[in-house]
Motif scaffolding. Structure first.
Motif, PDB file in Angstrom:
ATOM      1  N   ILE A 156      91.583  96.321  37.334  1.00  0.00           N
ATOM      2  CA  ILE A 156      92.354  96.438  36.103  1.00  0.00           C
ATOM      3  C   ILE A 156      93.797  96.069  36.422  1.00  0.00           C
ATOM      4  O   ILE A 156      94.401  96.619  37.346  1.00  0.00           O
ATOM      5  CB  ILE A 156      92.282  97.863  35.531  1.00  0.00           C
ATOM      6  CG1 ILE A 156      90.836  98.235  35.216  1.00  0.00           C
ATOM      7  CG2 ILE A 156      93.151  97.983  34.267  1.00  0.00           C
ATOM      8  CD1 ILE A 156      90.659  99.680  34.777  1.00  0.00           C
ATOM      9  N   PRO A 196      95.266  88.858  28.657  1.00  0.00           N
ATOM     10  CA  PRO A 196      94.023  89.491  28.187  1.00  0.00           C
ATOM     11  C   PRO A 196      92.855  88.514  28.106  1.00  0.00           C
ATOM     12  O   PRO A 196      91.711  88.896  28.338  1.00  0.00           O
ATOM     13  CB  PRO A 196      94.424  90.022  26.804  1.00  0.00           C
ATOM     14  CG  PRO A 196      95.883  90.318  26.937  1.00  0.00           C
ATOM     15  CD  PRO A 196      96.429  89.235  27.824  1.00  0.00           C
ATOM     16  N   SER A 236      90.352  88.288  30.995  1.00  0.00           N
ATOM     17  CA  SER A 236      89.365  89.344  31.223  1.00  0.00           C
ATOM     18  C   SER A 236      87.974  88.725  31.244  1.00  0.00           C
ATOM     19  O   SER A 236      87.517  88.129  30.259  1.00  0.00           O
ATOM     20  CB  SER A 236      89.452  90.405  30.124  1.00  0.00           C
ATOM     21  OG  SER A 236      90.705  91.042  30.161  1.00  0.00           O
ATOM     22  N   ILE A 242      89.700  93.241  34.156  1.00  0.00           N
ATOM     23  CA  ILE A 242      90.188  93.656  32.841  1.00  0.00           C
ATOM     24  C   ILE A 242      91.703  93.576  32.868  1.00  0.00           C
ATOM     25  O   ILE A 242      92.352  94.162  33.746  1.00  0.00           O
ATOM     26  CB  ILE A 242      89.732  95.083  32.504  1.00  0.00           C
ATOM     27  CG1 ILE A 242      88.210  95.138  32.424  1.00  0.00           C
ATOM     28  CG2 ILE A 242      90.356  95.555  31.189  1.00  0.00           C
ATOM     29  CD1 ILE A 242      87.651  96.545  32.280  1.00  0.00           C
ATOM     30  N   LYS A 292      94.947  94.603  30.900  1.00  0.00           N
ATOM     31  CA  LYS A 292      95.402  95.523  29.858  1.00  0.00           C
ATOM     32  C   LYS A 292      96.635  94.981  29.162  1.00  0.00           C
ATOM     33  O   LYS A 292      97.599  94.612  29.831  1.00  0.00           O
ATOM     34  CB  LYS A 292      95.708  96.889  30.476  1.00  0.00           C
ATOM     35  CG  LYS A 292      94.506  97.723  30.790  1.00  0.00           C
ATOM     36  CD  LYS A 292      94.924  99.161  31.067  1.00  0.00           C
ATOM     37  CE  LYS A 292      93.811 100.119  30.784  1.00  0.00           C
ATOM     38  NZ  LYS A 292      94.234 101.522  30.915  1.00  0.00           N
TER      39      LYS A 292
END
Lengths: 111, 116
Positions: A12, A82, A85, A108, A110
Motif C-alpha cells: 500500500i 490510483p 493499483s 494499492i 491510496k
C-alpha cells in the motif's frame, strides 16, 4: 532451480509516493525479465521488460533496476497514482523461451 | 481487432465432468499458451503450442489435454474435472515465441472455472 521469488505479496502506497517491488531469481540462464500488470477481471499485460546487458530501463514513471551479480531486479513506480493499483508479476525467461513467473504483488495506491 | 478471446468466461462443473475451453486469436501468432492462475502462485504454464498441429507440456500438464488444429485456435480440455482444477485459466499468444523480437505475451481475459 527455476524459481522467481517476488516480494512483497501486497503493498500500500500513498498517491505520489514510490512503489517498489522486488524479484530474485536463481537460474543464471534467464536472459529476459518482463514485468506484467494485471487489473481485476483482466489478463496480464506487458508493462516493461529488460535484458541482463543493461542495469536500468525507464519508461515514463516505470523503471526496472537490474543487478546481475545479485540475481535481483526490481520495479519502481514513481509518482504512484490510483490508476496504478493492480497486481504486478515479474518473470524470467529460461533457455527454452518459457517464462517463469513470480507469485505477484497486489499494489494499492491510496488517494 | 479482438486480440485473444476466451470462451466461456465462467463455468461451474461437478467432479468428473468434462469440458473444453476455447481460445481464439486474430493476430496470426505462432505461439499459444494455456496458463492457470491461483492465489499466491502466479501463473503456471499448463500446455503450449509453437504452431498449428503442435502441442507441448508445460509445468502443470496433468489432467489437461490440448489441441491446435487451426493456427488461430487453441483448445484446453478437462476430461474428468477435479476440485484441484478450480482456477482462473488464461490463454495467451505471442509472436516468434516468448523473449524473441517483441517478447510480449498477449493474454485473454480469463476463464473462471469452479469444480464442485
Amino acid at each position: 532451480q527455476q524459481q522467481v521469488k517476488q516480494s512483497p505479496q501486497s503493498l500500500i502506497v500513498q498517491k505520489g509516493g514510490i512503489s517498489i517491488i522486488n524479484c530474485a531469481y536463481e537460474n543464471t540462464a534467464f536472459d529476459y525479465f518482463p514485468w506484467y500488470q494485471q487489473f481485476p477481471g483482466k489478463g496480464p499485460a506487458l508493462l516493461i521488460a529488460i535484458r541482463p546487458d543493461v542495469s536500468e530501463k525507464k519508461e515514463g514513471r516505470f523503471t526496472i533496476s537490474f543487478n546481475k551479480s545479485a540475481k535481483q531486479f526490481s520495479l519502481h513506480i514513481m509518482d504512484s497514482q490510483p490508476g496504478d493499483s493492480a497486481t504486478y508479476f515479474c518473470a524470467g525467461e529460461d533457455s527454452n523461451y518459457q517464462l517463469i513467473w513470480g507469485a505477484g504483488t497486489k499494489l494499492i495506491i491510496k488517494p | 481487432n479482438a486480440g485473444v478471446t476466451q470462451t466461456p468466461k465462467f463455468r461451474v462443473l461437478k467432479t468428473g465432468q468434462s469440458m473444453t475451453l476455447l481460445c481464439a486469436q486474430d493476430m496470426n501468432h505462432e505461439y499459444m499458451y494455456w496458463y492457470r492462475q491461483d492465489p499466491g502462485m502466479g501463473l503456471r504454464l499448463i500446455h503450449y503450442s509453437v504452431g498449428e498441429g503442435t502441442t507441448a507440456k508445460g509445468e502443470v500438464p496433468d489432467g489437461y489435454n490440448v489441441s491446435r488444429l487451426k493456427k488461430q485456435n487453441f483448445l484446453l480440455g478437462l476430461e474428468s474435472a477435479a476440485p484441484s482444477q478450480t482456477s482462473v485459466y488464461f490463454c495467451a499468444s505471442s509472436y516468434w515465441g516468448e523473449g524473441l523480437d517483441t517478447g510480449e505475451l498477449f493474454f485473454g481475459e480469463g476463464s473462471r472455472l469452479t469444480v464442485l
